[in-house]
Design a protein around this motif. Structure first.
Motif, PDB file in Angstrom:
ATOM      1  N   ARG A  49     -11.320 -14.933   1.828  1.00 14.63           N
ATOM      2  CA  ARG A  49     -11.768 -14.447   3.139  1.00 14.63           C
ATOM      3  C   ARG A  49     -13.287 -14.391   3.148  1.00 14.63           C
ATOM      4  N   LYS A  50     -13.849 -15.167   4.028  1.00 14.95           N
ATOM      5  CA  LYS A  50     -15.320 -15.237   4.114  1.00 14.95           C
ATOM      6  C   LYS A  50     -15.894 -15.460   2.720  1.00 14.95           C
ATOM      7  N   ASP A  51     -16.724 -14.535   2.239  1.00 17.82           N
ATOM      8  CA  ASP A  51     -17.365 -14.745   0.931  1.00 17.82           C
ATOM      9  C   ASP A  51     -16.631 -14.041  -0.201  1.00 17.82           C
ATOM     10  N   CYS A  52     -15.373 -13.692   0.004  1.00 17.20           N
ATOM     11  CA  CYS A  52     -14.669 -12.887  -1.006  1.00 17.20           C
ATOM     12  C   CYS A  52     -13.349 -13.535  -1.410  1.00 17.20           C
ATOM     13  N   SER A  53     -13.067 -13.527  -2.705  1.00 14.86           N
ATOM     14  CA  SER A  53     -11.779 -14.004  -3.228  1.00 14.86           C
ATOM     15  C   SER A  53     -10.930 -12.780  -3.559  1.00 14.86           C
ATOM     16  N   LEU A  54      -9.676 -12.810  -3.112  1.00 14.26           N
ATOM     17  CA  LEU A  54      -8.806 -11.641  -3.305  1.00 14.26           C
ATOM     18  C   LEU A  54      -7.554 -12.025  -4.082  1.00 14.26           C
ATOM     19  N   THR A  55      -7.149 -11.138  -4.969  1.00 17.02           N
ATOM     20  CA  THR A  55      -5.886 -11.318  -5.676  1.00 17.02           C
ATOM     21  C   THR A  55      -5.285  -9.942  -5.939  1.00 17.02           C
ATOM     22  N   ALA A  56      -4.118  -9.931  -6.565  1.00 14.60           N
ATOM     23  CA  ALA A  56      -3.473  -8.654  -6.900  1.00 14.60           C
ATOM     24  C   ALA A  56      -2.744  -8.808  -8.222  1.00 14.60           C
ATOM     25  N   VAL A  81      -9.664  -7.244  -6.636  1.00 20.27           N
ATOM     26  CA  VAL A  81      -8.354  -7.255  -7.294  1.00 20.27           C
ATOM     27  C   VAL A  81      -7.609  -6.001  -6.850  1.00 20.27           C
ATOM     28  N   CYS A  82      -6.498  -6.197  -6.169  1.00 24.26           N
ATOM     29  CA  CYS A  82      -5.653  -5.074  -5.766  1.00 24.26           C
ATOM     30  C   CYS A  82      -4.740  -4.720  -6.935  1.00 24.26           C
ATOM     31  N   LEU A  83      -4.639  -3.429  -7.221  1.00 23.82           N
ATOM     32  CA  LEU A  83      -3.806  -2.988  -8.337  1.00 23.82           C
ATOM     33  C   LEU A  83      -2.524  -2.386  -7.773  1.00 23.82           C
ATOM     34  N   GLY A  84      -1.452  -3.165  -7.789  1.00 24.77           N
ATOM     35  CA  GLY A  84      -0.152  -2.670  -7.336  1.00 24.77           C
ATOM     36  C   GLY A  84       0.212  -3.107  -5.926  1.00 24.77           C
ATOM     37  N   ARG A  85       1.498  -2.909  -5.636  1.00 30.52           N
ATOM     38  CA  ARG A  85       2.081  -3.367  -4.372  1.00 30.52           C
ATOM     39  C   ARG A  85       1.431  -2.735  -3.145  1.00 30.52           C
ATOM     40  N   VAL A  86       1.229  -1.412  -3.179  1.00 30.64           N
ATOM     41  CA  VAL A  86       0.737  -0.721  -1.977  1.00 30.64           C
ATOM     42  C   VAL A  86      -0.628  -1.266  -1.569  1.00 30.64           C
ATOM     43  N   ALA A  87      -1.512  -1.427  -2.553  1.00 26.41           N
ATOM     44  CA  ALA A  87      -2.854  -1.949  -2.237  1.00 26.41           C
ATOM     45  C   ALA A  87      -2.764  -3.400  -1.782  1.00 26.41           C
ATOM     46  N   ARG A  97      -1.566  -3.680   1.746  1.00 32.02           N
ATOM     47  CA  ARG A  97      -2.529  -3.191   2.746  1.00 32.02           C
ATOM     48  C   ARG A  97      -3.704  -4.149   2.886  1.00 32.02           C
ATOM     49  N   ILE A  98      -4.111  -4.763   1.761  1.00 32.28           N
ATOM     50  CA  ILE A  98      -5.342  -5.554   1.778  1.00 32.28           C
ATOM     51  C   ILE A  98      -5.081  -7.052   1.949  1.00 32.28           C
ATOM     52  N   ILE A  99      -4.039  -7.565   1.290  1.00 32.07           N
ATOM     53  CA  ILE A  99      -3.849  -9.029   1.315  1.00 32.07           C
ATOM     54  C   ILE A  99      -2.830  -9.442   2.372  1.00 32.07           C
ATOM     55  N   SER A 100      -1.627  -8.917   2.274  1.00 35.65           N
ATOM     56  CA  SER A 100      -0.585  -9.316   3.228  1.00 35.65           C
ATOM     57  C   SER A 100       0.538  -8.282   3.198  1.00 35.65           C
ATOM     58  N   PRO A 101       1.069  -7.889   4.376  1.00 36.87           N
ATOM     59  CA  PRO A 101       2.093  -6.838   4.415  1.00 36.87           C
ATOM     60  C   PRO A 101       3.369  -7.193   3.647  1.00 36.87           C
ATOM     61  N   ASP A 102       3.608  -8.493   3.421  1.00 29.09           N
ATOM     62  CA  ASP A 102       4.837  -8.849   2.686  1.00 29.09           C
ATOM     63  C   ASP A 102       4.531  -9.338   1.255  1.00 29.09           C
ATOM     64  N   PHE A 103       3.363  -8.975   0.749  1.00 26.45           N
ATOM     65  CA  PHE A 103       2.970  -9.408  -0.596  1.00 26.45           C
ATOM     66  C   PHE A 103       3.956  -8.867  -1.637  1.00 26.45           C
ATOM     67  N   LYS A 104       4.389  -9.766  -2.535  1.00 24.64           N
ATOM     68  CA  LYS A 104       5.322  -9.369  -3.602  1.00 24.64           C
ATOM     69  C   LYS A 104       4.623  -9.536  -4.949  1.00 24.64           C
ATOM     70  N   ILE A 105       4.383  -8.412  -5.601  1.00 25.20           N
ATOM     71  CA  ILE A 105       3.639  -8.441  -6.866  1.00 25.20           C
ATOM     72  C   ILE A 105       4.380  -9.295  -7.906  1.00 25.20           C
ATOM     73  N   THR A 106       5.695  -9.173  -7.963  1.00 28.99           N
ATOM     74  CA  THR A 106       6.451  -9.885  -9.012  1.00 28.99           C
ATOM     75  C   THR A 106       6.247 -11.396  -8.935  1.00 28.99           C
ATOM     76  N   SER A 107       6.252 -11.945  -7.744  1.00 30.20           N
ATOM     77  CA  SER A 107       6.148 -13.403  -7.625  1.00 30.20           C
ATOM     78  C   SER A 107       4.750 -13.886  -7.227  1.00 30.20           C
ATOM     79  N   GLN A 108       3.904 -12.989  -6.704  1.00 25.51           N
ATOM     80  CA  GLN A 108       2.606 -13.460  -6.181  1.00 25.51           C
ATOM     81  C   GLN A 108       1.393 -12.919  -6.944  1.00 25.51           C
TER      82      GLN A 108
END
Ligand code: SF4
Length: 186
Positions: free
Chosen positions: A146-153, A119-125, A128-139
Motif C-alpha cells: 500500500r503506497k510506500d508500505c509493505s504489509l504482512t502478518a 508486520v501484524c502479529l496475529g489474526r485480530v491485527a 483489522r489492518i490487511i483484510s477482514p478475511d485474512f487467515k493466519i494459517t494459510s496467509q
C-alpha cells in the motif's frame, strides 16, 4: 492540527473513549524508535502490559525479543504497538466498537512513523489492518503493498508459547520482513 508523539501519548493516557477504560489498569502506548522502518502491530495489551503500561513485557515479550535477536534486530530499532491500547478483560478479543474507537491513535502513530514495513502479529491485527478475511494459517508471510508500505502478518508470539513448534515458521516470516527492510531503508 498536526499531533506529536507526545500529544498522542497524553491522549491515550487519559482516554475514556471506550469501555476498556473502565477495566484497564494502565493504557499501553506504542513504544520504540520513532524513526523505525519496521512497525509491529499486535491486537491488545495483556495482563503484564496492563500492570506496567508497556507493550510486550510478559512471556510473549521474551519470545518477541528472541525472534528479533535471531533476526539481528533489537526492540530499540523497531516500533511496536497494538490495535487497542487498553487490556480487554480475560484476554478476550477486542470488540468491534473498541477497535473502532481506538483506531485513530494507530492511524496517528502510523502517520508519524511512516513505516516501510508493517508486520501484524496475529489474526485480530491482520484482519483489522490487511483484510477482514485474512487467515493466519494459510496467509502468514504473504505480502500486500500500500503506497510506500509493505504489509504482512504472522502468528502472535503467544501462539509460540502455546505451540513452540511454530517458532521457526514465525522466525521465517520475521526474516523475510528484515530482508525487505534492509532492501528498503528510509
Ligand atoms: S482502548 Fe483505546 S479507545 Fe478504548 S479507552 Fe483505551 S485508549 Fe481509549
Amino acid at each position: 492540527m498536526q499531533y506529536t508523539w507526545n500529544d498522542i501519548k497524553q491522549h491515550v493516557s487519559a482516554c475514556t473513549l471506550c469501555p476498556l477504560s473502565q477495566t484497564r489498569h494502565l493504557p499501553v502506548m506504542g513504544r520504540g524508535d520513532h524513526q523505525a522502518g519496521l512497525m509491529l502491530i499486535a491486537e491488545a495489551p495483556g495482563n503484564q502490559e496492563d500492570q506496567q503500561g508497556l507493550p510486550f513485557v510478559g512471556r510473549s515479550g521474551e519470545i518477541l525479543d528472541k525472534l528479533l535477536q535471531d533476526c539481528g534486530l533489537t526492540r530499540e530499532e523497531i516500533y511496536i504497538t497494538n490495535i487497542v491500547k487498553c487490556h480487554p478483560p480475560s484476554n478476550r478479543d477486542p470488540k468491534e466498537e473498541e477497535k473502532k474507537a481506538c483506531f485513530p491513535y494507530l492511524k496517528y502513530e502510523t502517520f508519524l512513523l511512516k513505516p516501510r514495513i508493517i508486520v501484524c502479529l496475529g489474526r485480530v491485527a491482520a484482519q483489522r489492518i490487511i483484510s477482514p478475511d485474512f487467515k493466519i494459517t494459510s496467509q502468514h508471510g504473504a505480502w500486500t503493498y500500500r503506497k510506500d508500505c509493505s504489509l504482512t502478518a504472522t502468528y502472535h508470539p503467544s501462539a509460540i508459547l502455546r505451540d513452540p513448534s511454530k517458532y521457526e515458521l514465525v522466525k521465517g516470516d520475521f526474516d523475510d520482513a528484515v530482508k525487505k527492510l534492509k532492501q528498503n531503508t528510509k
